[in-house]
Enzyme design. Structure first.
Site, mmCIF file in Angstrom:
data_model
loop_
_atom_site.group_PDB
_atom_site.id
_atom_site.type_symbol
_atom_site.label_atom_id
_atom_site.label_comp_id
_atom_site.label_asym_id
_atom_site.label_seq_id
_atom_site.Cartn_x
_atom_site.Cartn_y
_atom_site.Cartn_z
ATOM 1 N N HIS A 21 -29.640 -9.631 43.753
ATOM 2 C CA HIS A 21 -28.337 -9.718 43.077
ATOM 3 C C HIS A 21 -28.424 -10.700 41.893
ATOM 4 O O HIS A 21 -27.906 -10.419 40.802
ATOM 5 C CB HIS A 21 -27.263 -10.262 44.037
ATOM 6 C CG HIS A 21 -26.917 -9.375 45.189
ATOM 7 N ND1 HIS A 21 -26.848 -9.837 46.486
ATOM 8 C CD2 HIS A 21 -26.593 -8.057 45.258
ATOM 9 C CE1 HIS A 21 -26.490 -8.850 47.302
ATOM 10 N NE2 HIS A 21 -26.340 -7.749 46.578
ATOM 11 N N ARG A 94 -31.863 0.224 43.336
ATOM 12 C CA ARG A 94 -33.205 -0.192 43.756
ATOM 13 C C ARG A 94 -34.141 0.991 43.928
ATOM 14 O O ARG A 94 -35.298 0.949 43.555
ATOM 15 C CB ARG A 94 -33.126 -0.956 45.085
ATOM 16 C CG ARG A 94 -32.545 -2.334 44.967
ATOM 17 C CD ARG A 94 -32.135 -2.854 46.315
ATOM 18 N NE ARG A 94 -31.126 -1.987 46.910
ATOM 19 C CZ ARG A 94 -30.432 -2.283 47.986
ATOM 20 N NH1 ARG A 94 -30.635 -3.401 48.610
ATOM 21 N NH2 ARG A 94 -29.521 -1.454 48.453
ATOM 22 N N SER A 132 -28.799 -7.198 51.620
ATOM 23 C CA SER A 132 -28.028 -8.157 52.417
ATOM 24 C C SER A 132 -28.156 -7.817 53.899
ATOM 25 O O SER A 132 -28.245 -8.700 54.745
ATOM 26 C CB SER A 132 -26.555 -8.130 52.004
ATOM 27 O OG SER A 132 -26.422 -8.538 50.669
#
Ligand code: PNS
Length: 170
Positions: A21, A94, A132
């Site tokens: 991030h 990604r 995450s």
């Protein structure tokens, strides 16, 4: 309006914010004069880092970057963007596995507000595998996440492990 004049919003849950991030934010700052990191409030997911502490930790992470503003939002993202005078939404992409969800989000947001433009940025390849969810899992199982998160996030996670909330830069 060109990118050089646009405010960009980078929305997410950021629970926790990780170095992928951070990389996306730094890349966005290289393109847009102002970047708002918009943290979704009151998420239904079981949060690891409590709200609004999560916002403060992200603010601390970008304290050295004046173009970055960190705030929370609730309700529809496009409503928050309209209120913020921002038409550009940043999302990190990604891998192909991200594509379907991101494509749906981009098209639905455009349906809700035709003026919104979603810009996809790709993180440095060293961060491609970070998420995450995976960091939460490693942390929950007692693993070392220090090379995946910023200093303020790590401090908060270590404080959580000691069973208390963090104070700024403790
Ligand atoms: O990092 P995340 O958790 O994938 O971010 C998802 C986020 C916050 C961008 C998305 O859940 C969102 O925009 N939520 C706000 C509600 C909303 O506008 N929903 C309609 C999206 S099509």
């Amino acid at each position: 309006m060109t990118f050089a004049q646009a405010t960009a919003v980078y929305p997410g849950s950021f629970d926790p914010l990780h170095l992928g991030h951070v990389d996306i934010v730094r890349r966005a700052v290289g393109v847009f004069p102002r970047v708002i990191v918009a943290v979704l409030a009151n998420t239904e997911k079981q949060a690891l880092l409590p709200f609004p502490e999560r916002v403060r930790i992200i603010q601390e992470t970008f304290a050295d970057t004046p173009q970055v503003e960190v705030t929370s939002f609730s309700g529809l993202l496009v409503d928050f963007m309209r209120q913020s005078g921002a038409r550009v939404m940043i999302r990190g992409m990604r891998a192909v596995s991200d594509f379907e969800y991101e494509f749906q989000l981009a098209l639905m947001n455009r349906r809700l507000w035709p003026l919104v433009e979603t810009v996809f940025l790709t993180p440095n390849e060293e961060f491609i595998y970070l998420s995450s969810r995976v960091i939460k899992e490693i942390w929950a199982l007692g693993g070392d996440v220090s090379s995946f998160v910023s200093e303020p996030v790590l401090r908060a996670l270590l404080a959580l492990r000691r069973g208390r909330t963090v104070t700024p830069a403790e």
